[in-house]
Structure formats: C-alpha cells, structure tokens
Design a protein around this motif. Sequence first.
Motif, PDB file in Angstrom:
ATOM      1  N   TYR A  93      13.659   4.992  -0.439  1.00 17.86           N
ATOM      2  CA  TYR A  93      15.114   4.975  -0.584  1.00 17.86           C
ATOM      3  C   TYR A  93      15.544   3.901  -1.574  1.00 17.86           C
ATOM      4  O   TYR A  93      16.348   4.146  -2.476  1.00 17.86           O
ATOM      5  N   GLY A  94      14.995   2.705  -1.426  1.00 16.70           N
ATOM      6  CA  GLY A  94      15.357   1.620  -2.336  1.00 16.70           C
ATOM      7  C   GLY A  94      14.838   1.840  -3.739  1.00 16.70           C
ATOM      8  O   GLY A  94      15.489   1.471  -4.726  1.00 16.70           O
ATOM      9  N   SER A  95      13.663   2.464  -3.859  1.00 15.37           N
ATOM     10  CA  SER A  95      13.054   2.693  -5.171  1.00 15.37           C
ATOM     11  C   SER A  95      13.776   3.785  -5.946  1.00 15.37           C
ATOM     12  O   SER A  95      13.718   3.823  -7.185  1.00 15.37           O
ATOM     13  N   MET A  96      14.442   4.680  -5.241  1.00 18.47           N
ATOM     14  CA  MET A  96      15.025   5.872  -5.857  1.00 18.47           C
ATOM     15  C   MET A  96      16.157   5.559  -6.824  1.00 18.47           C
ATOM     16  O   MET A  96      16.424   6.327  -7.758  1.00 18.47           O
ATOM     17  N   ALA A  97      16.829   4.424  -6.628  1.00 10.63           N
ATOM     18  CA  ALA A  97      17.992   4.111  -7.467  1.00 10.63           C
ATOM     19  C   ALA A  97      17.636   4.066  -8.950  1.00 10.63           C
ATOM     20  O   ALA A  97      18.430   4.466  -9.807  1.00 10.63           O
ATOM     21  N   SER A  98      16.430   3.604  -9.269  1.00  8.42           N
ATOM     22  CA  SER A  98      16.055   3.460 -10.675  1.00  8.42           C
ATOM     23  C   SER A  98      15.800   4.792 -11.372  1.00  8.42           C
ATOM     24  O   SER A  98      15.744   4.839 -12.604  1.00  8.42           O
ATOM     25  N   VAL A  99      15.636   5.875 -10.593  1.00  8.47           N
ATOM     26  CA  VAL A  99      15.413   7.185 -11.218  1.00  8.47           C
ATOM     27  C   VAL A  99      16.623   8.105 -11.062  1.00  8.47           C
ATOM     28  O   VAL A  99      16.613   9.233 -11.549  1.00  8.47           O
ATOM     29  N   THR A 157       0.832  -1.203   0.000  1.00  7.45           N
ATOM     30  CA  THR A 157       0.000   0.000   0.000  1.00  7.45           C
ATOM     31  C   THR A 157       0.864   1.250   0.000  1.00  7.45           C
ATOM     32  O   THR A 157       0.592   2.212  -0.725  1.00  7.45           O
ATOM     33  N   TRP A 158       1.919   1.236   0.814  1.00  5.99           N
ATOM     34  CA  TRP A 158       2.821   2.392   0.857  1.00  5.99           C
ATOM     35  C   TRP A 158       3.566   2.551  -0.467  1.00  5.99           C
ATOM     36  O   TRP A 158       3.717   3.670  -0.971  1.00  5.99           O
ATOM     37  N   GLY A 159       4.015   1.438  -1.027  1.00 10.33           N
ATOM     38  CA  GLY A 159       4.689   1.514  -2.323  1.00 10.33           C
ATOM     39  C   GLY A 159       3.766   2.061  -3.398  1.00 10.33           C
ATOM     40  O   GLY A 159       4.160   2.911  -4.212  1.00 10.33           O
ATOM     41  N   ARG A 160       2.515   1.612  -3.411  1.00 12.03           N
ATOM     42  CA  ARG A 160       1.551   2.096  -4.409  1.00 12.03           C
ATOM     43  C   ARG A 160       1.161   3.541  -4.127  1.00 12.03           C
ATOM     44  O   ARG A 160       0.905   4.310  -5.061  1.00 12.03           O
ATOM     45  N   PHE A 161       1.103   3.909  -2.853  1.00 14.82           N
ATOM     46  CA  PHE A 161       0.803   5.295  -2.499  1.00 14.82           C
ATOM     47  C   PHE A 161       1.854   6.229  -3.100  1.00 14.82           C
ATOM     48  O   PHE A 161       1.520   7.271  -3.681  1.00 14.82           O
ATOM     49  N   ILE A 162       3.123   5.858  -2.956  1.00 13.47           N
ATOM     50  CA  ILE A 162       4.193   6.680  -3.521  1.00 13.47           C
ATOM     51  C   ILE A 162       4.113   6.694  -5.044  1.00 13.47           C
ATOM     52  O   ILE A 162       4.292   7.742  -5.681  1.00 13.47           O
ATOM     53  N   THR A 209       4.547  -4.547 -18.705  1.00 13.62           N
ATOM     54  CA  THR A 209       3.207  -4.118 -18.272  1.00 13.62           C
ATOM     55  C   THR A 209       2.810  -2.754 -18.805  1.00 13.62           C
ATOM     56  O   THR A 209       1.620  -2.424 -18.840  1.00 13.62           O
ATOM     57  N   GLY A 210       3.797  -1.947 -19.189  1.00 10.54           N
ATOM     58  CA  GLY A 210       3.507  -0.578 -19.601  1.00 10.54           C
ATOM     59  C   GLY A 210       3.320   0.358 -18.427  1.00 10.54           C
ATOM     60  O   GLY A 210       3.010   1.534 -18.611  1.00 10.54           O
ATOM     61  N   LEU A 211       3.521  -0.143 -17.200  1.00 13.20           N
ATOM     62  CA  LEU A 211       3.334   0.656 -15.993  1.00 13.20           C
ATOM     63  C   LEU A 211       4.665   0.844 -15.272  1.00 13.20           C
ATOM     64  O   LEU A 211       5.457  -0.092 -15.166  1.00 13.20           O
ATOM     65  N   ARG A 212       4.876   2.061 -14.792  1.00  9.96           N
ATOM     66  CA  ARG A 212       6.065   2.343 -13.993  1.00  9.96           C
ATOM     67  C   ARG A 212       5.658   2.322 -12.532  1.00  9.96           C
ATOM     68  O   ARG A 212       4.995   3.237 -12.041  1.00  9.96           O
ATOM     69  N   GLU A 213       6.056   1.265 -11.817  1.00 16.59           N
ATOM     70  CA  GLU A 213       5.624   1.081 -10.432  1.00 16.59           C
ATOM     71  C   GLU A 213       6.828   0.744  -9.554  1.00 16.59           C
ATOM     72  O   GLU A 213       6.902  -0.321  -8.940  1.00 16.59           O
ATOM     73  N   ASP A 214       7.771   1.682  -9.496  1.00 11.70           N
ATOM     74  CA  ASP A 214       9.010   1.466  -8.751  1.00 11.70           C
ATOM     75  C   ASP A 214       8.743   1.106  -7.296  1.00 11.70           C
ATOM     76  O   ASP A 214       9.307   0.145  -6.752  1.00 11.70           O
ATOM     77  N   GLY A 215       7.893   1.914  -6.634  1.00 12.88           N
ATOM     78  CA  GLY A 215       7.614   1.694  -5.221  1.00 12.88           C
ATOM     79  C   GLY A 215       6.943   0.361  -4.956  1.00 12.88           C
ATOM     80  O   GLY A 215       7.277  -0.340  -4.006  1.00 12.88           O
ATOM     81  N   THR A 216       6.003  -0.019  -5.824  1.00 11.19           N
ATOM     82  CA  THR A 216       5.280  -1.273  -5.639  1.00 11.19           C
ATOM     83  C   THR A 216       6.201  -2.465  -5.817  1.00 11.19           C
ATOM     84  O   THR A 216       6.179  -3.409  -5.021  1.00 11.19           O
ATOM     85  N   VAL A 217       7.011  -2.438  -6.873  1.00 14.31           N
ATOM     86  CA  VAL A 217       7.923  -3.560  -7.133  1.00 14.31           C
ATOM     87  C   VAL A 217       8.939  -3.688  -6.006  1.00 14.31           C
ATOM     88  O   VAL A 217       9.196  -4.785  -5.496  1.00 14.31           O
ATOM     89  N   TYR A 218       9.514  -2.555  -5.579  1.00 18.59           N
ATOM     90  CA  TYR A 218      10.518  -2.614  -4.517  1.00 18.59           C
ATOM     91  C   TYR A 218       9.893  -3.062  -3.207  1.00 18.59           C
ATOM     92  O   TYR A 218      10.502  -3.843  -2.459  1.00 18.59           O
ATOM     93  N   SER A 219       8.684  -2.582  -2.898  1.00 18.73           N
ATOM     94  CA  SER A 219       8.039  -2.977  -1.637  1.00 18.73           C
ATOM     95  C   SER A 219       7.714  -4.470  -1.641  1.00 18.73           C
ATOM     96  O   SER A 219       7.818  -5.136  -0.609  1.00 18.73           O
ATOM     97  N   PHE A 220       7.342  -5.008  -2.801  1.00 20.58           N
ATOM     98  CA  PHE A 220       7.082  -6.448  -2.913  1.00 20.58           C
ATOM     99  C   PHE A 220       8.365  -7.231  -2.645  1.00 20.58           C
ATOM    100  O   PHE A 220       8.378  -8.196  -1.875  1.00 20.58           O
ATOM    101  N   TYR A 221       9.447  -6.799  -3.261  1.00 19.93           N
ATOM    102  CA  TYR A 221      10.740  -7.457  -3.073  1.00 19.93           C
ATOM    103  C   TYR A 221      11.195  -7.340  -1.620  1.00 19.93           C
ATOM    104  O   TYR A 221      11.654  -8.322  -1.010  1.00 19.93           O
TER     105      TYR A 221
END
Length: 398
Positions: free
Chosen positions: A76-82, A8-13, A302-314
């Motif tokens: 913090y973890g999601s930021m590396a990709s951008v 939820t937090w990853g998707r919120f971001i 997927t055509g979707l950019r979901e950095d926070g969601t993917v990182y939070s899942f991992y």
Amino acid sequence: MGCLGRLTWGRFIDSKKPTKHGKFKPWIFRMSFPLVLSGVLMFVYIPGMSNGFYAAYAFVTYILWGTLYSTVNIPYGSMASVITDDPIERTSLSTFRTMGAMLASLIINAIGPLIIFVDNKANSDGFFMAAVIFGILSLACYMACYKLSTERIAIPENTGVKPNLGRTLKSLMKNKPLMAILGASLIFMMSTMLIGAVNVYLFKDYFRNTAALSIIGIIQTVTVFIAIPLVKPLVAKFGKKEVTATGMILAASMYVLLFFFPDLSTGQFIVGSAIGMFGYAFFNSLIWAFVTDVVDYHELITGLREDGTVYSFYSFARKVGQALAGGIGGFAITAIGYNASLEVQSADTLDGIYALATIVPGTIYLLIFFILVFLYPLNKKRMKQLSNNLAAKRKNGL
C-alpha cells in the motif's frame, strides 16, 4: 514482522513482475482477507481455558496480525510511487492518506467506546463485535483501494544489475534524502508521543482543567483538515521541502514563545498550541510524499527500482522508533519529580511539566527545521531535475 521479515517481503514484491492489475494492488487484494480475519481472531473468547492458554493465544494472534498487517501495508505504501510520477500529485496522495487516517481515527474513537463498554465496563463480547464491525469496514476500504486505484507508471525491470540485499542496504544508508527524512520523521514521532503523554499532566495538574484535554485533541485533528486544502497549491508554488520547513519553523517559534509566557490561561494556551499544530500539520500531511521522492532518488543513484524494499526499510525504522519512544513520556514525567500520590505537585514539578509541553517540542521542531533545510537535498528545483533525469533514463532504457 521484524526487520528481516519486512525487508524480505518488500524484496519479494519487488522481484515479482507486474500483472494486468499492477504490481502492488494484487497484494493488497490477496492479503487483506487473512489480515482482517486475524484481527477478528485476536478477540475470540474460548471459554473454559487456563490463563496461560489465553496469554499464549493473545501472543500468537497478535504476532500473526502484525505480520499480516505488514504484507498489506508495504505494498500500500509502495504503490504511491507508481500511481503518478508528478511531485504535485504525489503531494495530493500523501494528504489524502493523512486525511483518511484522521477520519478513521475519529470514527473509531467516537464509535468504539459505545460498542466496547457495557454499563461503564469493558466487555469481551463488545471487543469481538467491534473487531467484526471495523474488520468489515476495513475490508470494504481495502477493496475500494484495489478497485479505484490505478498503477499508471510502468516500473522498469532491474536489468544489468542483479539485486543484492547487502548492496541495497548499503545504498539505503548512503541515500542522503532517505536518511534525512527518516531522522526527521523519527524525531517528530517522539515529540508527538511526548506531547500526548505530557498533555495529560499539563491540563490535569498545571492548568487543573481536564476538560480541555478533549478540546486539544479535537483541535489537533481540525488543524490538519485546515492545512490539507492549502498543501497542494503551496507545494506547487514553493516545493515540499520549502513548505514543510516553513511549517516547522512556525511550530517551533510558537512553542518556544509559549514557554516564555507561563501565566497564560487555558484558553490562551490552546490558541497558541493550535497555531503550532497548524505549522507541523504540513509535515504530517507531506511525509508520505517525501518517501515516494526518496524511492525515485534511490533508482537514480543505484539504477534499481526497489519501491517495496525502500518503503519496507523506512516502515521498519519508524516502527523501531515508535517502540523506543513509547515510554518517553513516562520517563520525562518521572525525571521532573512527578509524584502521583500528591494532590498538588511542587512548583518545580509544575514548571517542569510546562517546559516539557512547550520548550522541548519547540526545540525538537527547530531541529527538524534544520534537518530539512541543511540535510534534505531535494528542494523543488532538484526534484524537477530528478524527475526529468529519471524520465530520460527510462526512455533510453538505461
């Protein structure tokens, strides 16, 4: 923070539009203050209360701290990709993250006991003082991260396809690179915990040299620092998958070889272990760079950019694996018949300890090698193609 909370937090971001300071940096700035405060609150002593109150207070403040930690760790973890879309520069980010973690660990392990223990006894005021000092240092690091980092890559907005949690979870499960690197990471973490637990018995009962425990701990850190300068040039030439797989086969070979030489001296065993540690240091240094690559792969399929969601899942999957693996060392030691009441363990038990410290991690590292070679598809050539395809899609607004 549980699975739903992290996702939820990853998707919120992911749902928030970038500010002039970026998409992820602002959350590090906003949430670091309550995180540090909650860390200090965990060690506040309120005199005159009942044991039940203290237990409840510890429980509530620890849950609060863990939840707030996720609100900082995920951006913090999601930021590396951008920060960069260059696979080689992402390698540098991953290695510096590992180096920072190792340095912090060294500082805490060296200074922490001097603050916490008074007259060789743990002191509540010492714990509080340590929490305040390390809280201030961590806040300084968070502010430095905020001020000195730049989000250079403009994240494309998710248009045309509306984000859906159920669909996202299905796509994550079908993300072959993510599943492969997650599996390898969980297995590696289990092996690390196993070795950490078994080494105590290995040097105490098998080699009867507990002084070597501190040496092996220092060497493990040193091998990472030796590997770090080599990571970037090797990855630039051969690729992340290729370099990591080579390191894992080196580690596997060394630990299996140690198994067949049970009569080594303590020093000889440490030298052999150091070579194995050097091999798996590349995996340890590059794991976060792999995560940024699977975020790109997720966008491609997927055509979707979901950095926070993917990182939070991992991140959540790693936490679950860490919790499940927490007792693996004790279980393994019990399984080989270890008896704490005996001054000297039986020959079979000693052989079992040596096997747990050598052939078991060797087999695990060999399994990780096979996962990287046969299940993880993003080699150097495919990563270059992936980067080009994403750049073309973004340029065309697809």
